[in-house]
Motif scaffolding. Structure first.
Motif, PDB file in Angstrom:
ATOM      1  N   GLN A  71       0.715  -1.272   0.036  1.00 38.67           N
ATOM      2  CA  GLN A  71       0.222  -0.076  -0.161  1.00 38.67           C
ATOM      3  C   GLN A  71       0.573   1.342  -0.058  1.00 38.67           C
ATOM      4  O   GLN A  71       1.749   1.467   0.735  1.00 38.67           O
ATOM      5  N   ASP A  85       0.274   5.538  -0.489  1.00 38.29           N
ATOM      6  CA  ASP A  85      -0.600   6.722  -0.241  1.00 38.29           C
ATOM      7  C   ASP A  85      -0.438   7.935  -0.975  1.00 38.29           C
ATOM      8  O   ASP A  85       0.947   8.373  -1.007  1.00 38.29           O
ATOM      9  N   GLN A 138      -2.927  11.443  -2.404  1.00 38.95           N
ATOM     10  CA  GLN A 138      -4.175  12.139  -2.409  1.00 38.95           C
ATOM     11  C   GLN A 138      -4.291  13.032  -3.763  1.00 38.95           C
ATOM     12  O   GLN A 138      -3.539  13.717  -4.284  1.00 38.95           O
ATOM     13  N   GLU A 139      -5.589  12.923  -4.106  1.00 34.09           N
ATOM     14  CA  GLU A 139      -6.097  13.690  -5.401  1.00 34.09           C
ATOM     15  C   GLU A 139      -5.948  15.030  -5.048  1.00 34.09           C
ATOM     16  O   GLU A 139      -6.160  15.502  -3.882  1.00 34.09           O
ATOM     17  N   ARG A 189      -1.222  12.597  -8.792  1.00 40.49           N
ATOM     18  CA  ARG A 189      -1.550  10.954  -9.350  1.00 40.49           C
ATOM     19  C   ARG A 189      -0.232  10.246  -9.525  1.00 40.49           C
ATOM     20  O   ARG A 189       0.993  10.815  -9.628  1.00 40.49           O
ATOM     21  N   TRP A 195      -1.114  -1.224 -10.323  1.00 39.81           N
ATOM     22  CA  TRP A 195      -1.513  -1.083  -9.165  1.00 39.81           C
ATOM     23  C   TRP A 195      -2.921  -0.679  -9.345  1.00 39.81           C
ATOM     24  O   TRP A 195      -3.479  -0.283 -10.591  1.00 39.81           O
ATOM     25  N   THR A 196      -3.782  -0.822  -8.378  1.00 37.88           N
ATOM     26  CA  THR A 196      -5.076  -0.481  -8.294  1.00 37.88           C
ATOM     27  C   THR A 196      -5.258   0.490  -6.831  1.00 37.88           C
ATOM     28  O   THR A 196      -4.478   0.725  -6.154  1.00 37.88           O
ATOM     29  N   SER A 197      -6.153   1.403  -7.069  1.00 36.20           N
ATOM     30  CA  SER A 197      -6.384   2.729  -6.511  1.00 36.20           C
ATOM     31  C   SER A 197      -7.902   2.684  -5.759  1.00 36.20           C
ATOM     32  O   SER A 197      -8.671   2.249  -6.437  1.00 36.20           O
ATOM     33  N   GLU A 198      -7.827   3.031  -4.442  1.00 36.85           N
ATOM     34  CA  GLU A 198      -8.956   2.968  -3.785  1.00 36.85           C
ATOM     35  C   GLU A 198      -9.085   4.491  -3.035  1.00 36.85           C
ATOM     36  O   GLU A 198      -8.302   4.354  -1.771  1.00 36.85           O
ATOM     37  N   HIS A 249      -3.297   3.178  -2.653  1.00 38.45           N
ATOM     38  CA  HIS A 249      -2.887   2.531  -3.945  1.00 38.45           C
ATOM     39  C   HIS A 249      -2.209   1.196  -3.752  1.00 38.45           C
ATOM     40  O   HIS A 249      -1.020   1.230  -3.049  1.00 38.45           O
ATOM     41  N   PRO A 285       4.123  10.458  -2.870  1.00 35.29           N
ATOM     42  CA  PRO A 285       3.507   9.084  -2.549  1.00 35.29           C
ATOM     43  C   PRO A 285       4.377   8.634  -1.382  1.00 35.29           C
ATOM     44  O   PRO A 285       5.715   8.391  -1.333  1.00 35.29           O
TER      45      PRO A 285
END
Length: 540
Positions: free
Chosen positions: A73, A75, A77-78, A81, A94-97, A101, A163
């Motif tokens: 994981q 991290d 934030q928008e 990116r 990767w997948t993002s939630e 990420h 990140p």
């Protein structure tokens, strides 16, 4: 990394009575995708496009494998990116939630081995509306029209602009390198020591190295038309480099105001032990907001005035004897940067001890009465709106009373110990035994209980975990004094010094009425002001 606290956090439960979201949990918990790897080092390289108020760069993250894991994981934030993630020259998916990420690793992770990933990122970072409380970046100009840029992001998290593993429990054990590219006529000041400057026709890249562990939110970028001056503090561990970076227009004011710095260092080294980061030096850096405790790069924006923006928070007069930001934010070098809480629910360890450091600064330079005047004066700020300790696992802080209720609790505790050498030894011992570690409130509480030989669990529960201020009910009749506590937790029985006529006497209240016969006719009763309790005289 504090493995004992990792276990405690992993095993703790979240209070689901509140409306916490999945994002709160992803931010505040040590998720499975965080737990299997131990952060070792960041190498952060960022270019600041001032005209477009945007950033681009990369971060090489070195980590040690603790156990098998295949998802990691990160991290961010928008609207920032992630552009790309690379390991061993191969792109990773990767997948993002939301802010989290989850990077899928291609190779098997072997426990005990060090690995690296490189993360490329870009975007426009959040602009701070009211820094440092409402965090983000500040893009402004000095009075000469030159760019003046800084970040402050303690509450919202460092992942608003780069990140990282954005949870306080894990710090990079081997330090951090921060490289910041600016226009050629400006300077970046970040944490640690400047190790090189690379130039092109239009830019300069300033590379700073931190050799100690550092909390994520403490990593900072400060860009301006700075001038630099320095001095040496002869400290407990030898000569400490003390550097100042201020706007060119403010050099004369800064040279005068910053004379307080070495006196601050002397006071805090006396009470707390050696400055924790001799290897990285100490800096004060002017910024376009009030200030923050960025490790080895404390930021300053108090207008070169004493007090808090020229105001005495205590109303005692003593708050005008020092520059609040110099004293308070530098106090965080011991409590926040040296000792860091592993969950923001316990942030009182940062803010309570550091608010109390203002009191100790006054004690060192002006004496105990000045210190008591100040800390007691700050009680008017206390709201008792909610407990000082927040909710674990969801990145929720407790009440802002963590500052001055925390300070008054510690001032009260000093009275209970009745031995200033022992009290000083406890403060220094905390900074030595928890040096460069992340801790819980309970660890700090247990440490103090053990050091004093007293069971202080009810004391800490009262002040940290409730909004109740102990109330002492008192009856006087001739030479008889009766008293009891109300508004208390179970087993709270803190003794206090009572003022009986013109005499001081320890009394030992509990929840049950006690009566004493004294050798005087009682005309006056009060609790000595150094104890944070209420009291009420009740007619017989």
């Amino acid at each position: 990394m504090n493995y004992r606290f990792l276990f405690l956090l992993l095993s703790c439960s979240i209070s689901f009575g509140q409306n916490y979201s999945r994002q709160d949990s992803l931010r505040g918990q040590i998720t499975a995708e965080r737990a299997w790897w131990d952060l070792q080092h960041y190498q952060l390289d960022v270019t600041v496009d001032i005209d477009n108020q945007s950033l681009s760069g990369s971060n090489i993250i070195t980590y040690k494998v603790l156990k098998n894991g295949d998802r990691l994981q990160l991290d961010l934030q928008e609207p920032m990116r992630i552009e790309k993630v690379v390991q061993d020259g191969k792109d990773l998916e990767w997948t993002s939630e939301g802010i989290a990420h989850f990077v899928k690793l291609r190779k098997k992770m072997k426990p005990g081995k060090e690995e690296q990933i490189k993360v490329f990122f870009s975007g426009k970072p959040r602009i701070a509306k009211n820094p440092p409380w409402d965090g983000g970046f500040v893009f402004t100009q000095d009075s000469n029209g030159k760019a003046f840029v800084a970040n402050a992001n303690q509450g919202i998290g460092a992942s608003i602009w780069w990140p990282n593993k954005d949870h306080p429990y894990d710090e990079p054990d081997q330090g951090t390198v921060i490289s910041v590219t600016t226009p050629k006529d400006l300077m970046d000041v970040s944490n640690g020591r400047l190790i090189k400057v690379d130039s092109t026709a239009t830019t300069k890249t300033w590379t700073w190295q931190v050799v100690n562990p550092i909390n994520n939110y403490g990593i900072n970028v400060n860009i301006g038309d700075y001038v630099h001056f320095r001095e040496i503090h002869e400290g407990e561990k030898g000569n400490l480099d003390v550097d100042y970076y201020v706007l060119r227009e403010n050099e004369a004011k800064a040279r005068k105001q910053f004379e307080q710095t070495t006196g601050m260092l002397a006071a805090f080294e006396y009470w707390f032990g050696p400055y924790p980061f001799y290897e990285d030096g100490f800096k004060l850096v002017e910024v376009p907001y009030l200030g923050m405790e960025h490790q080895s790069s404390v930021t300053y924006g108090n207008g070169y005035k004493n007090g808090y923006r020229g105001y005495d928070l205590s109303g005692s007069g003593w708050g005008m004897k020092f520059d609040f930001i110099i004293i308070h934010e530098a106090g965080h070098e011991w409590f926040a940067n040296n000792i860091t809480t592993a969950d923001v629910a316990d942030l009182w360890v940062h803010e309570g001890f550091t608010a109390y450091s203002e009191n100790l600064y006054l004690d060192y330079h002006f004496g105990a009465n000045a210190a008591a005047d100040y800390v007691v004066g700050t009680r008017k700020i206390i709201m008792n709106d909610k407990p000082i300790i927040g909710t674990y696992g969801v990145r929720e802080e407790g009440s802002s009373d963590m500052y001055y209720k925390g300070a008054n609790m510690l001032h009260t505790l000093r009275q209970l110990i009745e031995d200033d050498l022992q009290w000083r030894g406890i403060l220094r011992g905390l900074n030595e035994d928890f040096r460069h570690q992340t801790v819980s409130s309970m660890q700090v509480e247990d440490y103090i209980s053990k050091a004093t030989g007293k069971d202080l669990s009810a004391f800490f529960n009262q002040y940290l975990r409730t909004t109740m201020i102990p109330k002492l009910e008192v009856k006087m009749a001739g030479n008889k004094l009766s008293y009891r506590y109300t508004n208390i937790v179970e087993n709270f029985d803190m003794p206090v010094i009572a003022m009986l006529n013109d005499t001081e006497k320890w009394i030992f209240p509990s929840s049950e009425w006690k009566t004493e016969e004294l050798d005087l006719d009682l005309k006056f009763f009060a609790v000595k002001r150094d104890f944070y309790v209420d009291y009420q005289l009740i007619a017989n």
